[in-house]
Design an enzyme around this catalytic site. Structure first.
Site, short mmCIF file in Angstrom:
data_model
loop_
_atom_site.label_atom_id
_atom_site.label_comp_id
_atom_site.label_asym_id
_atom_site.label_seq_id
_atom_site.Cartn_x
_atom_site.Cartn_y
_atom_site.Cartn_z
N HIS A 1 9.01 4.88 -3.52
CA HIS A 1 9.49 3.71 -2.76
C HIS A 1 11.00 3.86 -2.55
CE1 HIS A 1 10.56 -0.48 -1.89
NE2 HIS A 1 9.29 -0.65 -1.57
N ASP B 1 4.38 -6.70 4.06
CA ASP B 1 5.20 -6.79 2.86
C ASP B 1 5.61 -8.23 2.67
OD1 ASP B 1 6.45 -5.85 0.64
OD2 ASP B 1 7.80 -4.51 1.67
N HIS B 2 6.73 -8.45 2.04
CA HIS B 2 7.13 -9.82 1.71
C HIS B 2 6.88 -10.76 2.88
CE1 HIS B 2 10.33 -7.72 -0.95
NE2 HIS B 2 9.09 -7.50 -1.36
N TYR C 1 5.46 -13.18 -2.03
CA TYR C 1 4.07 -12.78 -2.24
C TYR C 1 3.07 -13.93 -2.18
CZ TYR C 1 5.67 -8.08 -3.09
OH TYR C 1 6.21 -6.84 -2.92
N CYS D 1 8.75 2.22 3.58
CA CYS D 1 8.95 0.77 3.57
C CYS D 1 9.99 0.43 4.63
CB CYS D 1 9.41 0.32 2.18
SG CYS D 1 9.77 -1.45 2.12
N HIS E 1 4.69 0.15 3.77
CA HIS E 1 5.01 -1.28 3.68
C HIS E 1 5.65 -1.63 5.00
CE1 HIS E 1 5.86 -1.25 -0.99
NE2 HIS E 1 4.59 -1.00 -0.70
C1 DNO Z 1 9.35 -5.55 -4.13
C2 DNO Z 1 8.70 -4.24 -4.07
C3 DNO Z 1 9.27 -3.26 -5.07
C4 DNO Z 1 8.38 -2.05 -5.17
C5 DNO Z 1 8.86 -1.04 -6.18
C6 DNO Z 1 7.99 0.19 -6.15
O1 DNO Z 1 8.78 -6.52 -3.75
O2 DNO Z 1 8.70 -3.70 -2.80
O3 DNO Z 1 9.36 -3.89 -6.31
O4 DNO Z 1 7.10 -2.44 -5.56
O5 DNO Z 1 10.16 -0.68 -5.94
O6 DNO Z 1 8.06 0.85 -7.38
#
Ligand code: DNO
Length: 356
Positions: A207, A317-318, A331, A245, A272
Site C-alpha cells: 500500500h 475506499d473511504h 468505513y 490506491c 483502492h
Molecule cells: C486506511 C487504509 C490503510 C491501509 C494500510 C495497508 O484506511 O487505507 O490503513 O489499510 O496502509 O497496510
C-alpha cells in the site's frame, strides 16, 4: 476485476456481512484478523474460522488487508529474523486456507495520516481531511490524541493504542533510518518471503504511503512512479506487487494516476479507488467517489485499470459519513456502497464500449 468491500470482522465492524451481501456486484470482502498485533503469527484455525463465517454469509475472502509488518523489519534490527519467520508462517497459513492476496505497508511509525476525521461539507456529510499546516503545528503524540478523539469509539487501522503509547521510543528507533535504508530493509524482507509466495501463489500488494510525502521527518518511500518501479525491479517477481490506491498516490498532485497504473501492468494485485477534493495543494478532503465531486477523473482511472487487464480485487475506499450513520470514520456502509455501485457502472460502460 472483482468488486469488494473492506470488512473488519463482526467484533469490530458496525457493518455486517449480510449488509455487504446486498450491495449490488459485491461478492467478496477484504478482511483481517483485526485483533492480531504486528509480528504475531496468525493461527490457521483463526483464519479458517473467519473464512467460514464469510462464506456462510454467501461471500468470499478476496484478500487480506493488512498483515502488518513489525517495526523491527522496517528498522532492520537483529530481531527482524524472528518477525520475518513469523510472517512466513502467517503466509503459509493463509496459503493453506486458499487466500492469495495480502496488502501491507512499509510506513514508519504511522500508517495513513489525516488531521480531521469529521470535516463537515456543504451537504452536511462529514469526511476525513488533511492540512499540512495542521500537521506542522502538531507534535506526533498529539496527532494520536486528535485521531482518537474523533473516531466514534473505533480503533482506527494503523492507530492501535499499544503502538501509539510507544511513540517516542519508536521515533528514536527510526533515527538512523533514511529512505535508502528503508528500501534496503524492504528488499531484505521481500527476498525472504518470495519463496513462500511462489509456493502458495500469494500476491503481495504494498500500500502506498499516505500522504505521499514524509511526515514528522520520517522517511516515506512508496510515494511516486519512480520509487514504486524501483521497488518492482529490485525484487523482480510478479508476486511482488502493489495496491494501487488512488486516494494515497493522489495526495501528491504531481502523480499522474492513469500513467502510473499503465506503468504497473501485471503488478497491480489490488486497487483502492476513491476521489479527493483539493482546496489547495496542501489541503484536501475525501469527497464522494464521483468525478464531479472531487479533483480526479475517475473514468480515466478505471479506464487505465481496464486497459492493463486488471483482474484483481478492487474496493471503493473511504466513504463520507452520510444519512446519520455512526461507524468507523471512512468505513461506513452507505457511501462505500454508493462508491461500489458507481465504480461498477463505470466499468460496465468501459467494457461495453470496448466490446462494441
Ligand atoms: C486506511 C487504509 C490503510 C491501509 C494500510 C495497508 O484506511 O487505507 O490503513 O489499510 O496502509 O497496510
Amino acid at each position: 476485476m472483482e468488486m469488494t468491500l473492506r470488512w473488519y470482522g463482526s467484533q469490530f465492524d458496525s457493518v455486517t456481512l449480510e449488509q455487504i451481501r446486498q450491495v449490488p456486484g459485491v461478492h467478496g470482502v477484504i478482511t483481517t484478523l483485526y485483533d492480531t498485533k504486528p509480528g504475531e503469527v496468525w493461527e490457521r484455525a483463526a483464519i479458517h474460522e473467519l473464512k467460514q463465517e464469510v462464506e456462510a454469509a454467501g461471500l468470499k475472502i478476496a484478500g487480506i488487508e493488512s498483515v502488518n509488518i513489525h517495526d523491527a523489519i522496517k528498522i532492520g534490527t537483529p530481531d527482524r529474523e524472528q518477525y520475518i519467520e513469523n510472517y512466513i508462517t502467517t503466509l503459509e497459513h493463509l496459503g493453506q486456507e486458499d487466500i492469495h492476496m495480502v496488502c501491507y505497508n512499509f510506513m514508519p511509525v504511522f500508517d495513513w495520516t489525516r488531521t480531521e476525521l469529521a470535516r463537515k461539507r456543504k451537504d452536511g456529510s462529514t469526511v476525513l481531511a488533511y492540512t499540512q499546516e495542521a500537521v506542522d503545528a502538531l507534535k506526533p503524540e498529539d496527532m494520536f490524541d486528535s485521531i482518537g478523539a474523533d473516531s466514534n469509539g473505533f480503533v482506527m487501522p494503523g492507530w492501535e493504542p499499544e503502538r501509539m503509547s510507544r511513540i517516542k521510543e519508536l521515533f528514536e528507533l527510526y533515527q538512523d533510518v533514511d529512505a535508502e535504508k528503508l528500501f534496503d530493509n524492504l528488499k531484505y524482507f521481500l527476498e525472504k518471503i518470495m519463496p513462500v509466495c511462489d509456493k502458495y501463489d500469494i500476491n503481495m500488494a504494498i500500500h502506498p504511503d499516505d500522504p505521499a510525502w514524509s511526515v514528522f521527518g520520517l522517511p516515506r518511500i512508496i510515494i511516486n512512479k519512480e520509487n514504486i518501479l524501483r521497488m518492482m525491479h529490485m525484487v523482480d517477481n510478479p508476486h511482488n506487487g502493489v495496491t494501487f490506491c488512488s486516494g494515497s498516490y493522489g495526495t501528491n498532485l504531481a502523480n499522474d494516476l492513469p500513467d502510473m497504473i499503465r506503468s504497473l501492468q501485471g503488478r497491480i494485485h489490488f486497487a483502492h479507488v476513491r476521489n479527493l477534493k483539493f482546496n489547495s495543494p496542501t489541503d484536501f478532503e475525501e469527497s464522494a467517489h464521483l468525478s464531479a465531486d472531487g479533483s480526479f477523473d475517475m473514468y480515466e482511472i478505471m479506464k487505465a485499470l481496464y486497459d492493463i487487464g486488471f483482474d484483481g480485487p478492487i474496493r471503493p475506499d473511504h466513504g463520507r459519513m452520510i444519512w446519520g450513520e455512526v461507524a468507523m470514520p471512512g468505513y461506513g456502509l452507505y457511501d462505500r456502497a454508493l462508491g461500489a455501485a458507481y465504480l461498477n457502472g463505470l466499468w460496465e460502460a468501459i467494457e461495453k464500449s470496448d466490446l462494441k
